[in-house]
Design an enzyme around this catalytic site. Structure first.
Site, PDB file in Angstrom:
ATOM      1  N   CYS A  40     101.603  25.925  59.034  1.00 47.39           N
ATOM      2  CA  CYS A  40     101.455  24.880  58.260  1.00 47.39           C
ATOM      3  C   CYS A  40      99.988  24.739  58.995  1.00 47.39           C
ATOM      4  O   CYS A  40      99.563  23.287  58.763  1.00 47.39           O
ATOM      5  CB  CYS A  40     101.902  23.484  58.514  1.00 47.39           C
ATOM      6  SG  CYS A  40     103.244  22.918  59.698  1.00 47.39           S
ATOM      7  N   GLU A  51     109.752  20.714  57.772  1.00 47.17           N
ATOM      8  CA  GLU A  51     110.757  19.967  56.611  1.00 47.17           C
ATOM      9  C   GLU A  51     109.496  18.763  56.399  1.00 47.17           C
ATOM     10  O   GLU A  51     109.242  17.995  55.347  1.00 47.17           O
ATOM     11  CB  GLU A  51     111.484  18.651  57.681  1.00 47.17           C
ATOM     12  CG  GLU A  51     110.845  17.908  58.448  1.00 47.17           C
ATOM     13  CD  GLU A  51     111.896  17.352  58.946  1.00 47.17           C
ATOM     14  OE1 GLU A  51     111.831  15.782  59.296  1.00 47.17           O
ATOM     15  OE2 GLU A  51     112.805  17.302  59.076  1.00 47.17           O
TER      16      GLU A  51
END
Length: 198
Positions: A160, A89
């Site tokens: 990420c 997220e």
């Protein structure tokens, strides 16, 4: 016209046209030409892929775990190496890996093994952080099956972490959640950890 545009207005009354226009804007933002041959259909494809990757929002975990079977078993039931894919997220980048789930039935109440894999899908197909994903899977099993104990471990590799920022390619994140006997009994917890490490 793509079938994507024939869908009803989505969440928060955002139309498919607005969603794809937002992707076109992002392509312009990075200096690309959204009208060139390779990108002309990308906004549509991206939006359809995003809907597919976040299907978990439209699934109720209670519906998955509501069908149980009677068994004489009161020993650990373990399913390991359940593959999962999710979206972080924070950056909307993927993280993926394996989940391991065990529970100890109460009064012989068991659930089909595929249901455990589906519960992983329900919560992983949302915008997530791995810590919360692990807790949500454990909490759902604990709530709807009411077993003597639940143990959940997720092992994930995060884009990420790999493709931006520190760019560490071989790092793996491990998170766990324990309820009932797996939290209270060191022997049960050790048995679970031993089995998933084989």
């Amino acid at each position: 016209m793509s079938p994507f545009f024939k869908k009803a207005i989505g969440a928060n009354n955002i139309s498919a046209e607005k969603a794809t226009e937002a992707v076109r804007t992002l392509l312009l933002y990075i200096g690309e030409n959204p009208n060139r041959e390779g990108l002309v259909d990308t906004p549509d494809r991206f939006c359809r892929a995003l809907l597919e990757m976040t299907e978990g929002y439209s699934t109720n975990p209670e519906e998955i775990l509501s069908t149980t079977f009677e068994s004489e078993s009161d020993e650990m039931v373990l399913v390991k190496n359940i593959e999962f894919n999710s979206l972080c997220e924070h950056h909307l980048l993927s993280f993926a890996g394996k989940a391991h789930i065990a529970y100890i039935p109460t009064d012989g109440k068991i659930v089909g093994l595929s249901k455990l894999a589906r519960i992983v899908d329900v919560f992983s197909q949302r915008l997530q952080v791995q810590e919360r994903l692990t807790q949500q899977v454990a909490n759902a099993i604990n709530k709807y099956l009411r077993p003597q104990g639940v143990a959940v471990v997720f092992e994930g590799v995060h884009s990420c972490m790999c493709v931006r920022g520190v760019r560490k390619q071989n790092s793996t994140m491990i998170t766990s959640a324990m309820h009932g006997q797996f939290r209270d009994s060191l022997a049960s917890r050790n048995e679970f950890m031993s089995l998933i490490s084989k």
